[in-house]
Motif scaffolding. Sequence first.
Motif, PDB file in Angstrom:
ATOM      1  N   ALA A 310       0.814  -1.215   0.000  1.00 37.91           N
ATOM      2  CA  ALA A 310       0.000   0.000   0.000  1.00 37.91           C
ATOM      3  C   ALA A 310       0.850   1.268   0.000  1.00 37.91           C
ATOM      4  O   ALA A 310       0.442   2.291  -0.541  1.00 37.91           O
ATOM      5  N   THR A 359      -4.664  -1.282   5.826  1.00 38.89           N
ATOM      6  CA  THR A 359      -4.309  -2.025   4.621  1.00 38.89           C
ATOM      7  C   THR A 359      -5.535  -2.727   4.061  1.00 38.89           C
ATOM      8  O   THR A 359      -5.432  -3.654   3.278  1.00 38.89           O
ATOM      9  N   VAL A 362      -5.970  -3.369   0.223  1.00 42.71           N
ATOM     10  CA  VAL A 362      -5.241  -4.498  -0.347  1.00 42.71           C
ATOM     11  C   VAL A 362      -6.005  -5.786  -0.087  1.00 42.71           C
ATOM     12  O   VAL A 362      -6.222  -6.602  -0.993  1.00 42.71           O
TER      13      VAL A 362
END
Length: 389
Positions: A310, A359, A362
């Motif tokens: 990321a 995150t 992702v």
Amino acid sequence: MARPFRFSIVLASVAVAALAGAAARGATALDPETWQVKRPGLVLVDPAARALELQRLDAAERRRLCPAAESEGDPAPVIRLVGPATASGADPAAQPFTLIVMADAAAGLAGDRAAAGAALALVARWAQADALSDLVEAGPDHNNANTLYSLKRVLLGLLPAWPLLVARAEPAPELRRSVEDWLARRVADADEATGPAATRASESAPGNHNHQRLMREAVVMAYGALTGDAAKFRRGGRIFLATLREMRPDGSLPLETARGPRALWYQRHAVASLVMIAALAELQGYDLAGVEVEGRRLAHAVDFLLGAIAEPSRLAAYAPERQDLGFLEARPSGRNPMAWLEPWHRRTALALSVDGLATGDVVTTVLAHRPLIDEISGGNLTCLFARPG
């Protein structure tokens, strides 16, 4: 007013007991030399328990998450020899076989007994032909690290699939012995260690716990779980803890992040094996994923990987090159190198890193491509681990 208060006390007591139990399991997990295979024959999941979970889904959703392999004719002819290294480092010749077995074993778990029967017949054919048996005697062009890597990939997909086929396709005793004898021979071929003493000595040496070594120990550990061999099973725990000791405090793995533009590629490869080893341990009652070694946990390695995907600047100190993020894309064959996220996501529930860096994008992007299947991580991980609903 008293009843809710009393109920809160009960819940608090249950929570305290659960935390105490988790702490005890964590303490035991720190000492693999005491480990036993408490549930021999089970690898990654309990087929009966997972089948019940999957039954909570409607039939269409089960087929979506646990699809049978699409194949015509003979898509997986028997291969006696894995080829020499290719440009990508691995010979894909045995991959169709592995993918069919992984997919059909998972589909069988979800209720497709025809798929389970087809996978059983395919595995039996390979076992009876002693497939992949020419590996070790084939000479230096074949008996090398990349060839062994190819064999380990087959076994990492096959060993978790076999208990599913035993449970759902119910092989005859003679056929089961034939397959399990074949698996024993191929695991021995894939295990380059020369004995327990040599294994312990090499494990204690610094810098010897890269993704290839982790794969090997995951193979041996899975076989130990399948057969009830505690000595083999413990090897996964030992290398897991040794890898945590070598990990930097930020979660990066020195041997993997030294790979320049493929630093994240190999960090991901190692994380996949660590997550699989943790899942193998958890099924036998050992909470490797929750243990802390010198301030380091598996969550830190996962966090570093997802965070660097990321936010690439997190990797700059180790590998300033532009990173190859091809592992975020599913392969034309259907393999997804990020399949390891399924057991991890089931455990953590929240798609947030341990240091507070979000995150979730992702994770959400990867999970949108379900089902996630990859032999390095143990099969159709969506079918085996995704929570119903």
